[in-house]
Design a protein around this motif. Sequence first.
Motif, PDB file in Angstrom:
ATOM      1  N   CYS A  15      38.176  21.488  70.725  1.00  0.00           N
ATOM      2  CA  CYS A  15      37.364  20.727  71.671  1.00  0.00           C
ATOM      3  C   CYS A  15      36.020  20.419  71.019  1.00  0.00           C
ATOM      4  CB  CYS A  15      37.166  21.545  72.945  1.00  0.00           C
ATOM      5  SG  CYS A  15      36.002  20.801  74.095  1.00  0.00           S
ATOM      6  N   CYS A  18      33.180  22.420  73.165  1.00  0.00           N
ATOM      7  CA  CYS A  18      33.118  23.889  73.281  1.00  0.00           C
ATOM      8  C   CYS A  18      33.976  24.623  72.254  1.00  0.00           C
ATOM      9  CB  CYS A  18      33.484  24.329  74.691  1.00  0.00           C
ATOM     10  SG  CYS A  18      35.249  24.293  75.048  1.00  0.00           S
ATOM     11  N   CYS A  47      36.527  21.459  79.732  1.00  0.00           N
ATOM     12  CA  CYS A  47      35.442  20.476  79.637  1.00  0.00           C
ATOM     13  C   CYS A  47      35.804  19.215  80.410  1.00  0.00           C
ATOM     14  CB  CYS A  47      35.182  20.118  78.173  1.00  0.00           C
ATOM     15  SG  CYS A  47      34.344  21.418  77.260  1.00  0.00           S
TER      16      CYS A  47
HETATM   17 ZN   LIG Z   1      35.893  22.220  75.801  1.00  0.00          ZN
END
Ligand SMILES: [Zn+2]
Length: 201
Positions: A15, A18, A47
């Motif tokens: 990601c 994150c 997210c």
């Molecule tokens: Zn994420």
Amino acid sequence: MSIEQALLQRSNSSCELCTNDLNLCVYAVPPVCEDSADKSVLLCDTCLSQIEAPETVDANHWRCLNDSMWSQVPVVQVMAWRMLTRLAGEGWPQDLLDILYLEEDVLAWAKLGIESDTDTDTDTDESSISDTPTLDSNGAVLQAGDTVTLIKDLDVKGAGFTAKRGTAVRNISLTSNPEHIEGRVNGVRIVLLTCYLKKSN
Ligand SMILES: [Zn+2]
């Protein structure tokens, strides 16, 4: 190479906000004018779901932006800036925004479609809210703070995406025009025609 492949390569299969590596999907950053890797980010479902449903935001999850906002990828910078702006009321995101430097064109992109406090559009001027009740497609009276559901797919002019039928829009605002309300769809504050909405209970 597909967009997804390009993003997997760019992000090292994680990601881009994150670094979670589970349940990744491609998110085209609004306003979407073209499908390209430069205008998309690879996001995990945590997210993505919080970006699409702002009321579910867990501010602590977004401490990841402390790292990802320094990405060299402009579209990642844009997403980081938008989330920090959305969360600025928490305090620490504002501190990060204060030290986050974006190139002028990236900053302008980040601000596209974001609600502006200095909006002088008379439609959004609360002091001029009409006395005529704002009614949904069934004639139910809508009030600020209500949740409504879209009853058809709507092309959002300017933002370049389609708001899907069945999308819930929470915490709406009334405008001076009883045929218009304002609400947030895909993280973008837009004006919606009340004839395409029904009030949710
Ligand atoms: Zn994420």
